[in-house]
Motif scaffolding. Structure first.
Motif, mmCIF file in Angstrom:
data_model
loop_
_atom_site.group_PDB
_atom_site.id
_atom_site.type_symbol
_atom_site.label_atom_id
_atom_site.label_comp_id
_atom_site.label_asym_id
_atom_site.label_seq_id
_atom_site.Cartn_x
_atom_site.Cartn_y
_atom_site.Cartn_z
ATOM 1 N N ILE A 125 0.825 -1.144 -0.057
ATOM 2 C CA ILE A 125 0.047 -0.022 -0.070
ATOM 3 C C ILE A 125 0.799 1.368 0.158
ATOM 4 O O ILE A 125 1.665 1.642 1.081
ATOM 5 N N GLY A 126 0.841 2.157 -1.251
ATOM 6 C CA GLY A 126 1.440 3.450 -1.212
ATOM 7 C C GLY A 126 0.941 4.411 -0.106
ATOM 8 O O GLY A 126 -0.189 4.620 0.295
ATOM 9 N N THR A 127 1.956 5.024 0.367
ATOM 10 C CA THR A 127 1.730 6.100 1.602
ATOM 11 C C THR A 127 2.487 7.336 1.263
ATOM 12 O O THR A 127 2.485 8.320 2.422
ATOM 13 N N ASN A 128 2.991 7.605 0.292
ATOM 14 C CA ASN A 128 3.770 8.706 -0.148
ATOM 15 C C ASN A 128 2.883 9.888 -0.835
ATOM 16 O O ASN A 128 2.800 10.000 -2.035
ATOM 17 N N HIS A 129 2.412 11.024 -0.282
ATOM 18 C CA HIS A 129 1.802 12.186 -0.969
ATOM 19 C C HIS A 129 2.388 12.778 -2.004
ATOM 20 O O HIS A 129 1.837 13.186 -2.913
ATOM 21 N N ALA A 130 3.653 12.701 -2.077
ATOM 22 C CA ALA A 130 4.634 13.422 -2.911
ATOM 23 C C ALA A 130 4.917 12.708 -4.131
ATOM 24 O O ALA A 130 5.262 13.022 -5.187
ATOM 25 N N ALA A 131 4.564 11.206 -4.087
ATOM 26 C CA ALA A 131 5.289 10.403 -5.180
ATOM 27 C C ALA A 131 4.147 10.440 -6.335
ATOM 28 O O ALA A 131 3.004 10.869 -6.361
ATOM 29 N N ARG A 132 4.802 10.545 -7.789
ATOM 30 C CA ARG A 132 3.827 10.541 -9.019
ATOM 31 C C ARG A 132 4.137 9.323 -9.511
ATOM 32 O O ARG A 132 5.155 8.422 -9.400
ATOM 33 N N LEU A 133 3.508 9.127 -10.723
ATOM 34 C CA LEU A 133 3.394 8.076 -11.525
ATOM 35 C C LEU A 133 4.398 8.536 -12.681
ATOM 36 O O LEU A 133 4.344 9.350 -13.666
ATOM 37 N N THR A 134 5.555 7.742 -12.598
ATOM 38 C CA THR A 134 6.831 8.047 -13.519
ATOM 39 C C THR A 134 7.253 7.049 -14.456
ATOM 40 O O THR A 134 7.973 7.221 -15.260
ATOM 41 N N GLY A 135 6.700 5.928 -14.309
ATOM 42 C CA GLY A 135 7.204 4.769 -14.995
ATOM 43 C C GLY A 135 8.377 3.721 -14.344
ATOM 44 O O GLY A 135 8.734 2.782 -14.696
ATOM 45 N N VAL A 136 8.927 4.627 -13.160
ATOM 46 C CA VAL A 136 9.972 3.734 -12.286
ATOM 47 C C VAL A 136 9.231 3.251 -11.096
ATOM 48 O O VAL A 136 8.604 4.098 -10.371
ATOM 49 N N ILE A 137 9.325 1.960 -11.076
ATOM 50 C CA ILE A 137 8.471 1.557 -9.880
ATOM 51 C C ILE A 137 8.973 1.806 -8.299
ATOM 52 O O ILE A 137 7.922 2.019 -7.544
ATOM 53 N N LEU A 138 10.069 2.406 -8.372
ATOM 54 C CA LEU A 138 10.628 2.733 -7.160
ATOM 55 C C LEU A 138 9.767 3.983 -6.630
ATOM 56 O O LEU A 138 9.434 3.998 -5.437
ATOM 57 N N GLU A 139 9.186 4.608 -7.387
ATOM 58 C CA GLU A 139 8.582 5.766 -7.008
ATOM 59 C C GLU A 139 6.781 5.423 -7.007
ATOM 60 O O GLU A 139 6.119 5.787 -6.327
ATOM 61 N N ASP A 140 6.512 4.758 -8.113
ATOM 62 C CA ASP A 140 5.097 4.563 -8.302
ATOM 63 C C ASP A 140 4.368 3.841 -7.440
ATOM 64 O O ASP A 140 3.286 4.065 -6.909
ATOM 65 N N GLU A 141 5.049 2.792 -6.806
ATOM 66 C CA GLU A 141 4.484 1.942 -5.661
ATOM 67 C C GLU A 141 4.354 2.514 -4.484
ATOM 68 O O GLU A 141 3.886 2.211 -3.552
#
Length: 313
Positions: free
Chosen positions: A247-263
């Motif tokens: 479950i993702g919990t980071n308000h600042a995260a964006r959909l980038t195509g890089v799973i490190l941030e996306d998830e």
């Protein structure tokens, strides 16, 4: 007062590197510029910093070279800006067991040190992540719903893992940037259908959702564009075993195509296939491939945790 660089935030705030500690920056041929930047920052704060460069691994979850794995056990702090993920490897697990605190940064880009998930208020991320992790640890079942599709699995006897982005004590580890609560479902228990519509390791951002059918905990069918890019999941039963719910919990995260941030995107769910031995599972595979589900509904037991991507707890 100048704003800290993302590289310094990682070294000073997220890992809290101290003057009496040794730091290993483990990178690969594709991420050497990021590795060097972290190395230069680490030298300022640590007793000693070392930069190691290896050939990129072919898939996420593939073990690093034996000599690298052995070296990892000798450091206090390890940062891994790499092309593919070593998060779910024996090498990582052994280093953490030896007392290292480790930040895995698979697929990270230089741009990500300036915008998005790494700029989050990590105190808030930590608070929500720990709350969700406790709920995961007490839940016996999980049900993910996306449109007309649903996927159910057992969590009985499994403990949730908090990846908060703050790793200050020996043996703590997780991703950077971070913000997720995750768990290893009971192998063989998952059944149902799901649409992965955010991004997928090996593919990137999904133009068309991937339909997935899971029977007795194993992926038996995938339909959609770019299906061939995740063919490794059908190489053997272990690769296709559902190994993670997150479950993702980071308000600042964006959909980038890089799973490190996306998830890490707030209000998303991700599922992964392959290795889960590093966080409480028993499935050791040749890979670990995550897929992100945007705006899902999630039940843990009878508790409604997410409704169409909105946090309900």
């Amino acid at each position: 007062m100048c704003k800290k660089s993302g590289y310094r935030v990682v070294i000073e705030d997220c890992l809290e590197v101290k003057k009496d500690e040794t730091v290993l920056i483990l990178t690969d041929d594709n991420k050497t510029s990021i590795g060097k930047s972290l190395y230069e920052e680490a030298k300022i704060f640590a007793k000693e910093a070392v930069l190691m460069v290896m050939e990129p691994r072919k898939v996420s979850g593939e073990e690093p070279p034996e000599a690298v794995a052995e070296a990892m056990k000798a450091f206090d702090v390890i940062l891994c800006p790499t092309s593919t993920s070593i998060t779910h490897t024996n090498a990582k697990m052994n280093a953490v067991d030896a007392g290292a605190r480790l930040a895995s940064m698979p697929g990270i880009t230089e741009e990500m040190f300036h915008e998005g998930a790494i700029t989050a208020d990590y105190k808030k991320v930590e608070e929500l992540t720990l709350r969700l992790t406790e709920i995961l640890s007490h839940a016996k079942t999980a049900k993910v719903i996306k449109g007309s599709y649903s996927l159910e699995m057992s969590l009985a006897g499994r403990k949730g893992i908090a990846s908060t982005g703050i790793y200050k004590n020996p043996g703590e580890s997780g991703n950077l940037p971070s913000g997720e609560a995750y768990i290893a479902p009971v192998e063989g228990s998952a059944h149902g259908e799901m649409l992965v519509d955010g991004s997928m390791v090996g593919v990137g951002i999904l133009e068309i959702p991937l339909y997935m059918k899971i029977v007795d905990g194993r992926l038996v069918e995938v339909r959609g564009k770019d299906r061939e890019k995740i063919e490794v999941l059908f190489d053997n039963e272990r690769n296709g075993t559902l190994g993670e719910l997150g479950i993702g919990t980071n308000h600042a995260a964006r959909l980038t195509g890089v799973i490190l941030e996306d998830e890490k995107i707030y209000g998303t769910v991700h599922i992964a296939f392959g290795t889960n031995t590093s966080f409480g599972g028993v499935n050791k595979a040749d890979c670990h491939l995550d897929g992100v589900i945007i705006n899902p509904t999630l039940y843990l037991d009878d508790l409604l945790v997410l409704k169409d991507g909105k946090m309900m707890i």
